[in-house]
Scaffold this active site. Structure first.
Site, PDB file in Angstrom:
ATOM      1  N   SER A   1     -32.744 -19.461 -31.189  1.00 29.97           N
ATOM      2  CA  SER A   1     -32.382 -20.786 -30.667  1.00 29.97           C
ATOM      3  C   SER A   1     -30.881 -20.948 -30.554  1.00 29.97           C
ATOM      4  CB  SER A   1     -32.862 -21.900 -31.599  1.00 29.97           C
ATOM      5  OG  SER A   1     -34.108 -21.653 -32.097  1.00 29.97           O
TER       6      SER A   1
ATOM      7  N   HIS B   1     -36.291 -18.391 -24.851  1.00 26.92           N
ATOM      8  CA  HIS B   1     -36.290 -19.440 -25.869  1.00 26.92           C
ATOM      9  C   HIS B   1     -37.432 -20.416 -25.616  1.00 26.92           C
ATOM     10  CE1 HIS B   1     -34.134 -23.020 -27.933  1.00 26.92           C
ATOM     11  NE2 HIS B   1     -34.965 -22.416 -28.744  1.00 26.92           N
TER      12      HIS B   1
ATOM     13  N   GLU C   1     -36.330 -21.574 -21.926  1.00 30.88           N
ATOM     14  CA  GLU C   1     -34.954 -21.239 -21.529  1.00 30.88           C
ATOM     15  C   GLU C   1     -34.867 -19.718 -21.426  1.00 30.88           C
ATOM     16  OE1 GLU C   1     -31.990 -24.736 -23.193  1.00 30.88           O
ATOM     17  OE2 GLU C   1     -32.616 -23.195 -24.603  1.00 30.88           O
TER      18      GLU C   1
END
Ligand code: 3H9
Length: 696
Positions: free
Chosen positions: A406, A427, A439
């Site tokens: 993250s 992500h 992501e």
């Protein structure tokens, strides 16, 4: 004849074929063509008219790209009325998706036939408007008020079978839309069937429209279009005549068409589609992915494995011990059982996905044949580098090696392998089998086809994939950190966490930042704070009440107490009275004299912090376009869709006002409130974020 509508004759039947790919949207050329076709059929003495679409669908709706531009004749409502008024027998034959204005054309036809796979609905409320070509007047006449209210306020698509049962179509037949339409029209002519205009049917029954309005408004968290649509359906029951009802529908439609929410929702519609179109990927083919490895079977790893299994790909999951293997399997089975309960998969699929499709092992050699691996282990650089070293040893050449970190630096992780070109960040957001956002984090050496593979996997998993560069927190968490800080500052300065949460919910978020912290576990953010503390800039203001709460062992929902107290069996929590004491102590220690904040100021600071950080993220190239940020916040952070995203919201509010407020806040804290250079530049040039979306 218009190019968009082909005209031909089959005996006494005039056939109007829509040919406006990709979805036969009812743009001006299509409307002109339909009008001309009806007129010509009448002049030529045809007895019936068949309307159908070429390609993948009947009309999927009005052409959304025309919204907000000067209207062009014929309008869709006039066209629908003209079709209905035709003395000829008008039949629509539907396949694909008959949506919005598309279904309204069908409802203006006198008879409707559909193939079994056809879907139909009035999804206009999802675009911030309501059915504006008679849909709110005709659907309740045909299917009843309750059915119409449910379909129009939810925007739900119904199957052909359900449409038949509800009286929306007259017949469902398998076959080619042209053939089944011709056959039905021929049959109707043979029987001497009468013209059947829905607008001439009796008004539908009245229900408690005020109650329906209130319920829909509450459910929409401030979204206006579904509630306004209730008033349009009400007009069908109460306006006195069909014509009066249409007038009322038109007025309400125009009201919504002029609204900011309409702009926000239409921005979201197009941005959702544009987000995966990256110029750098043009002509780049993704690598084939037929199986996926997952490292780590905690909540995140199990969620990722579940998402991959549900997308039909086999999974090899690696855990450290036999106990952890069993726990990981248990988590995945639990997730899949949820999918089974909700009817998303069958018993047979459940057996397959938890059986042959899933391997859980402690042995990295099990990864030898997988095409892509997602690492989801503990957030620690040393641990991650060790895992990537092992992946480098055991995975086949060309396998994509992805990290779900993250906030850690993907370049550093990639450097632990001999093939950094194959390394990427993927992500996911927890729970990974539910949340739509992915992501896709591009590292310095990531190969273009590896990026393309990340996007292809996102699509396969039905996620909204957004490209992100590398920074602490990537796009979403970095922006969230900024607005969460703004929330903590207003609390340190005198607002209560409960006021902040309520204001943020009032804006349309499902939750405020303090409720969110309680849900995610306050200890997670506490760990990140401790990690950042040594390198923190001395100029940064640091509220302490959050950490004081954690130091007392209160981590939110998981411990039963955080900003709120959670009683077993109760939904949600009640404010924790100890929090006020902690805040007062923090204020005293920092020499802060608390003051009152209006709700408007709380919201303005929260949103300005979000917009400012988002502008930095775009300005630094972490996000390529403002719309990328908007989609991250919509699909990962509960940003209300009807505002389109923080940067669309900013455009709608006016960037100069936002910059002026940020500058005013900087007078009290010029470290946190440093205006984003991109925001300053746009204001100086009189441009908007929207202009940067178009530039690409
Ligand atoms: C309305 O009808 C108002 C009326 O009541 C009253 C008026 C007075 N217009 O989604 P896809 C484009 S409101 C223009 O990727 P799929 C889309 O942008 C309308 N363009 O495919 C994309 O372009 P690109 C009510 C449209 O197979 C391409 O078509 N109707 C429109 O995943 C392919 O789309 C709706 O709300 C449009 N109406 O899904 C339906 N629709 O390739 C909206 C699509 O350049 N549409 N495009 O990115 C959908 O829900 C889906 O597109 C559909 C197909 C289910 C049809």
């Amino acid at each position: 004849m218009s190019e968009a509508i082909a005209y031909e004759r089959e005996g006494s039947i005039a056939v109007l074929k829509a040919q406006n790919p990709p979805v036969n949207a009812l743009g001006v050329e299509v409307r002109k063509g339909l009008l001309a076709g009806i007129e010509r059929a009448e002049q030529e003495g045809a007895k019936a008219v068949l309307i159908y679409g070429e390609g993948r669908t009947y009309f999927a709706g009005a052409d959304i790209r025309e919204f907000g531009k000067p209207p062009q004749e014929p309008s869709l409502p006039d066209l629908c009325n003209r079709i209905e008024a035709s003395p000829l027998l008008v039949v629509s034959s539907m396949h694909g998706t008959a949506l919005g204005g598309g279904l309204e054309v069908a409802l203006s036809s006198h008879y409707r036939v559909a193939v079994p796979s056809a879907k139909m609905g009035l999804p206009e409320v999802n675009l911030g408007i309501l059915p504006g070509a008679g849909g709110t007047q005709r659907l309740p006449r045909l299917a009843g008020t309750e059915v119409a209210l449910e379909m129009i306020t939810s925007g739900r698509h119904v199957s052909a079978a359900e449409a038949l049962e509800k009286g929306i179509v007259d017949r469902v037949v398998d076959g080619d839309p042209r053939e089944i339409g011709l056959s039905y029209a021929g049959e109707l002519l043979e029987q001497g069937a009468a013209r059947r205009a829905v607008g001439e049917m009796p008004a539908p029954e009245a229900v408690d429209f005020d109650a329906a309005y209130a319920a829909v408004l509450k459910k929409g968290r401030g979204q206006l279009s579904p509630a306004t649509a209730v008033r349009a359906v009400q007009a069908a029951a109460e306006a006195g005549s069909f014509e009066e009802g249409l007038k009322r529908e038109r007025a309400l439609f125009m009201e919504l068409m002029d609204s900011d929410q309409r702009q926000g929702l239409i921005h979201a519609f197009f941005a959702e589609r544009a987000v995966s179109k990256l110029p750098e990927l043009e002509g780049v083919s993704p690598r084939d992915v037929a199986s996926v490895g997952v490292i780590g079977g905690g909540t995140m790893g199990a969620g990722i494995a579940t998402a991959v299994l549900l997308a039909g790909l086999p999974v090899v999951l690696i855990e450290m011990t036999e106990d952890a293997v069993a726990a990981a399997r248990g988590r995945i089975e639990g997730n899949l059982r949820g999918a089974l309960k909700r009817g998303k998969i069958s018993e047979a699929q459940f057996a397959e996905l938890t059986g042959a499709a899933l391997t859980v092992s402690t042995d990295y050699t099990a990864l030898a044949q997988v095409d892509l691996v997602v690492e989801a282990v503990f957030e620690d650089m040393d641990v991650k580098r060790e895992v990537f070293g092992k992946l480098d040893t055991h995975c086949k050449p060309g396998a994509v090696l992805a990290t779900n970190t993250s906030y850690l630096d993907v370049d550093e992780i990639a450097a632990a392998t001999s093939r950094p070109q194959d390394v990427i960040g993927l992500h996911f957001f927890s729970p990974a089998h539910v949340m739509k956002l992915l992501e896709v984090v591009v590292a310095e050496k990531t190969a273009p086809e590896v990026l393309a593979t990340g996007f292809a996997l996102g699509k396969r998993l039905k996620k909204v994939a957004v490209r992100s560069g590398i920074c602490d927190g990537f796009i979403g968490n970095r922006i969230m950190n900024a607005y969460r800080k703004a929330a903590e500052y207003v609390v340190l300065d005198g607002a209560s966490p409960y006021q902040v949460d309520e204001v943020v919910r009032g804006f349309g978020f499902p939750m405020g930042p303090f409720e969110m912290g309680d849900l995610a576990g306050l200890d997670i953010n506490w760990a990140a704070r401790k990690r950042r503390a040594p390198t923190r800039d001395p100029r940064e203001r640091v509220p302490r009440f959050y950490e004081m709460l954690c130091e007392g062992g209160d981590f939110g929902q998981k411990t039963g107490k955080g900003f709120y107290i959670y009683e077993a069996g109760q939904r949600g929590g009640v404010p924790n009275p100890e929090v006020a004491e902690l805040i007062a102590r923090d204020q005293a220690q920092q020499g802060v004299t608390p003051r009152e904040f209006s709700d408007a100021e709380v919201l303005r600071r929260y949103m300005c912090a979000m917009v400012n950080e988002a502008a930095k993220v775009v300005g630094e190239g972490i996000a390529r376009r403002p719309l990328d940020v908007d989609m991250v916040m919509l699909f990962g952070y509960g940003f209300p869709r009807f505002w389109g995203g923080p940067l669309k919201w900013a455009d709608l509010q006016g960037l100069d006002g936002i910059l002026a407020d940020i500058r005013a806040y900087a007078a009290e804290d010029d470290f946190f409130w440093q205006p984003a250079p991109l925001l300053e530049q746009l204001v100086a040039e009189g441009r908007r974020f929207e202009d940067l979306n178009k530039a690409d």
